[in-house]
Design an enzyme around this catalytic site. Structure first.
Site, PDB file in Angstrom:
ATOM      1  N   SER A  57      -1.527  -5.534 -16.034  1.00 36.52           N
ATOM      2  CA  SER A  57      -0.559  -6.105 -15.126  1.00 36.52           C
ATOM      3  C   SER A  57      -1.032  -6.251 -13.672  1.00 36.52           C
ATOM      4  CB  SER A  57       0.711  -5.246 -15.136  1.00 36.52           C
ATOM      5  OG  SER A  57       0.445  -3.950 -14.657  1.00 36.52           O
ATOM      6  N   SER A 101      -3.665  -1.353 -17.106  1.00 41.29           N
ATOM      7  CA  SER A 101      -3.342  -2.407 -16.141  1.00 41.29           C
ATOM      8  C   SER A 101      -4.284  -2.489 -14.949  1.00 41.29           C
ATOM      9  CB  SER A 101      -1.918  -2.224 -15.624  1.00 41.29           C
ATOM     10  OG  SER A 101      -1.005  -2.581 -16.620  1.00 41.29           O
TER      11      SER A 101
END
Lengths: 134, 413
Positions: free
Chosen positions: B68, B92
């Site tokens: 992310s 992430s």
């Protein structure tokens, strides 16, 4: 889904032999797990949304339901793993005794917290009526 | 500075304090130039899940930067900043580092305070470091590490001087990593992993051997169980953590005649699809009577995974795997298939479950895009062994022949 990705999602067979009773027909992805573990009901998306306080539109319910079901079914592979006498781990190891003394401290930037409140009136956070039912 | 976490719900939100990691950076003299894009609340592996923009990969603008924390990785890769922070709940920091050809460091759980970090799954979340070199990442880690009374999980251990152990190439011995035992995780180089990624990682292992390491294959039979266990734990914890976004005390509010409709409508307007779905999955997994079947079982799997890493790291100094099963893929390619996107996290989630530190380094290229697409490999160490990982990584990156990980849009300028 690409075939490569599908390979990664498959648990190794000895750890994940699902219910013996599964007939070829029950092997359809979504039914497989619930058939093996009948006490668990498949996700009821409108009810979950109500519990989670998210007002979904009917279109969202229709869009999300098969995806959520697919993922929850995939979660189900852990039911077949032998975990007897394995202690659950809440998190990775951390060193204990790190709690600070329970003494209140004044937060300096109080105004910024209040400035972020969407509906604020005369030193109160305003919300709709909470007790409006008979 | 506004902090949206990539969510519409926090569109105009200005936090009343700096996160401890940011405060420490400012105290060390760092200049904060901005905040970067991410998948909403960290939930995604492509940065397409941001409520604002889709971030492109500097190596090929038609591809995702990973996620992310894809904005941080892309910004460092495009040399828009020297270093960047990200958060790593299941990969992430490491997966976008791999996709963008930069260094990504996930510290041990507890090494860096999470005070001020927007929480996703608290048993897994760590703040991680991006840099265009191992040295920069190590300096960044040194600046943000340490105990914080506002995060009870932060460790009181001493912080090593990560930068002082770096040896410049001219001073390296001929076999600088002599005696180092490297375990290559077998399950990460099997079917389902891109063959070019496998050969890049095998080349990286050969390079480590030339530097004096002894490499052997190790097996972690529970490896594939980490993925469903991770998604159960992360979605369950997120359903609890994100209950704070109710539209009452901060964030965008949809006022109604009744409190439950204020909550429901504010959350419906504020959250994107992936966040809603994960909250609902987590709500399901934590429902009365289902806890033992999902959350508890996933925690038991975490114990198994932790033990298998411990055993492997008793016999090896570090473990090696790819950082992701593929290189950066096209924007939109996996957008509507959650399971295909989740499968891409297989290399990284186990490390979060075990709470271990891991360093991702670019090690080669595969064909694609205007100038090739970078491949990253992952070095995993025992808890609090960041010093060792950085030292090995620093030697590796200085001695890797013929590789410059500067994307063409920057190199051509």
């Amino acid at each position: 889904m690409g075939s490569r990705a599908a390979l990664l999602l498959r648990a190794t067979p000895p750890l994940c032999a699902l219910g013996k009773s599964a007939s070829p027909k029950v092997l359809v992805q979504n039914k497989r797990f619930y058939a093996a573990k009948s006490s668990l009901q498949p996700p009821d998306v409108p009810r979950l949304a109500e519990t989670a306080r998210i007002s979904l539109t009917p279109q969202e319910v229709e869009e999300f339901a098969p995806k959520i079901r697919q993922v929850v079914d995939w979660f189900g592979q852990l039911q077949a793993v032998d975990l007897q006498s394995v202690e659950p781990a809440i998190r990775a190891d951390t060193e204990g005794d790190n709690l600070r003394n329970d003494v209140p401290e004044i937060f300096e930037n109080r105004d910024a917290i209040i400035a972020a409140v969407p509906t604020y009136e005369d030193s109160y956070i305003k919300v709709p009526k909470v007790l409006n039912k008979e | 500075m506004p902090s949206t976490a990539g969510s519409r719900l926090l569109e105009n939100y200005r936090p009343p304090f700096d996160a401890t990691a940011v405060r420490k950076l400012r105290e060390s003299g760092a200049i904060v130039v901005g905040k970067t894009n991410l998948d909403e609340f960290g939930m995604g592996s492509t940065t397409e899940g941001s409520a604002y923009q889709v971030t492109a990969n500097p190596w090929d603008l038609s591809r995702v930067p990973g996620g992310s924390s894809g904005g941080s990785a892309a910004a460092v890769s495009a040399r828009q900043c020297m270093v960047a922070l990200g958060s790593d709940t299941g990969g992430s920091v490491r997966q976008p580092a791999s996709f963008c050809g930069v260094v990504g460091l996930k510290p041990t759980y507890g090494r860096v305070s999470r005070y001020g970090l927007v929480a996703y799954a608290s048993s897994l979340d760590v703040i991680g470091c991006f840099g265009s070199s191992v040295a920069d990442s190590g300096i960044l880690l040194g600046a943000i590490s340490g105990h914080d009374k506002f995060d009870a999980t932060s460790s009181k251990r001493d912080i090593p001087d990560y930068a002082s152990q770096f040896v410049a190439i001219d001073y390296l011995e001929s076999k600088p990593l002599k005696g180092l035992r490297v375990g290559v995780i077998r399950e990460t180089l099997e079917d389902g992993v891109d063959s070019e990624v496998i050969s890049s990682v095998r080349d990286a292992v050969s390079h480590l051997e030339q530097l004096g390491c002894t490499a052997t294959e190790v097996s972690l039979p529970s490896f594939s169980l980490g993925l469903p266990a991770y998604y159960i734990l992360a979605s369950s914890e997120s359903s609890s953590n994100l209950s704070r976004y109710d539209g009452v005390r901060y964030g965008n509010q949809v006022f109604g005649d009744e409190l439950n409709s204020l909550y429901g409508d504010s959350r419906a307007q504020g959250f994107g699809s992936e966040v809603k779905m994960r909250i609902l999955m987590g709500t399901y997994a934590l429902s009365a009577g289902y806890y033992d079947a999902y959350y508890k079982r996933a925690q038991q799997v975490r114990t198994i995974i932790r033990n298998s890493f411990k055993e492997a790291l008793d016999n090896n100094d570090i473990l090696i795997s790819p950082a992701a099963p593929t290189v950066a893929y096209k924007i939109g390619e996996k957008k509507n298939d959650p399971l295909a996107m989740y499968a891409g996290d297989i290399m990284t989630v186990n490390v979060n479950l075990a709470g271990l530190p891991a360093l991702v380094l670019p090690c080669g290229f595969v064909e694609g895009g205007p100038a090739g697409l970078p491949v990253g490999f992952q070095l995993i160490g025992a808890a609090f062994s960041e010093e060792k990982l950085l030292k090995i990584g620093h030697i590796f990156e200085q001695t890797l022949p013929g590789c410059s990980f500067v994307p063409p849009i920057v190199a051509d300028e």
